[in-house]
Design a protein around this motif. Sequence first.
Motif, PDB file in Angstrom:
ATOM      1  N   PRO A  47       0.824  -1.229   0.000  1.00  0.00           N
ATOM      2  CA  PRO A  47       0.000   0.000   0.000  1.00  0.00           C
ATOM      3  C   PRO A  47       0.855   1.276   0.000  1.00  0.00           C
ATOM      4  N   GLN A  48       2.107   1.152   0.488  1.00  0.00           N
ATOM      5  CA  GLN A  48       2.953   2.349   0.542  1.00  0.00           C
ATOM      6  C   GLN A  48       3.321   2.856  -0.852  1.00  0.00           C
ATOM      7  N   ARG A  85      -4.145   3.595   3.574  1.00  0.00           N
ATOM      8  CA  ARG A  85      -3.003   2.670   3.379  1.00  0.00           C
ATOM      9  C   ARG A  85      -2.955   1.654   4.508  1.00  0.00           C
TER      10      ARG A  85
END
Lengths: 213, 162
Positions: A14-15, B75
């Motif tokens: 996700p980063q 995230r």
Amino acid sequence: MDKYDKLLDAIEHPQNYSPEELEHIASDPELSRLYSTLCAARSARFSENTLSEGDVEREWRKFSRRNNRKRFAGWMAGRKIAAAVTIVLATSAVLAVGISIGLDMSRRTPSEHDAKTEVASLTDSAIYSQVIDSDSVTIVDDKLIFEDETLDVILNRLAPYYGVKVIYRSDDAKSVRLFFKWESSLSINDVIEQLNTFNRIQLRLDGNTLTVN
Amino acid sequence: MAMNNEIEELFKSNYAAMHKLASMMLHDTDSAHDIVHDVFTAVLDRTDCETLDPGYLLACVRNRCLNRLRALDVRERFRELYLVDNSEEEDTDEWPDEEIIAALENCERSLPTQCGRVFRMRYHNGADSKQISAELGIGERAVFKHLRHALDIIKSKLNQNG
């Protein structure tokens, strides 16, 4: 890389994606459904274990211990109306005396047996708080909760706030132990009034000097 | 404030179910304990006499969990596989519902052995690709391919069932 690969990659890394990109992925109805299914897989792992009765029993004990402590703090908060103050004294010996004055009795009507339990559980919670706090003064916003602290410690902590100097006429009074809940809204006179409800100590304010007898 | 034995009774008969719901939502049993304790503490402070049924208690747990998840950045949610809630349109009242879990189990039965193994390690147990690759002695690229294959199967199964 199609959108399904992208979904998997976004979960792995996700980063590498901006929040907007991730929101965009989550807003695709089909991907959102697949993502929810993967969430469900992670959740399913936690649906397998149910706590045993023993686990629940342990949590209950933890809860009721904390609750006794909290209820006590509640008592202290009940002091608003005139002298509705509760101060528990524990001398260096294992003697504990509870005094409650003007307590809102509708809150609770303790039987004698209850009162004993209360004192015992307070001792428990004092020990407990020493384990989790670096000292036994808990800071909650603009409140201070002193649990089984000496008058010396309490006044050292409060004196700078009110800009007063403390003088002890009696060393005995210095080591008196108290449970005391302080709020920044209290004036120095309120504090003195509350502490004076306990007859082993006598505080008097002259200008900027607080004398303890 | 509710009476003490009433609280004890409520606590003991509902704790396990509440804890399970919170763990399923937060994927963490410790946080789940915190949530359930918070709910009961709030119950103690209540002064009204509204009925405290299991449904109400579970709804409290759900709301507290959702609040916690909403506070996280997107995230973080992807990383932990938390529900990404698109508030208005999505109905989170039932999440995580039995239906989606049953559908998932059904899908998983159709996965080839190694593919199912990778899928469960990754999504059920929350292991990362590196750990799976080390444990099964396959490359990370292969791990990803298994996951993609599993996703394709799940996708077609879900589409079949509407």
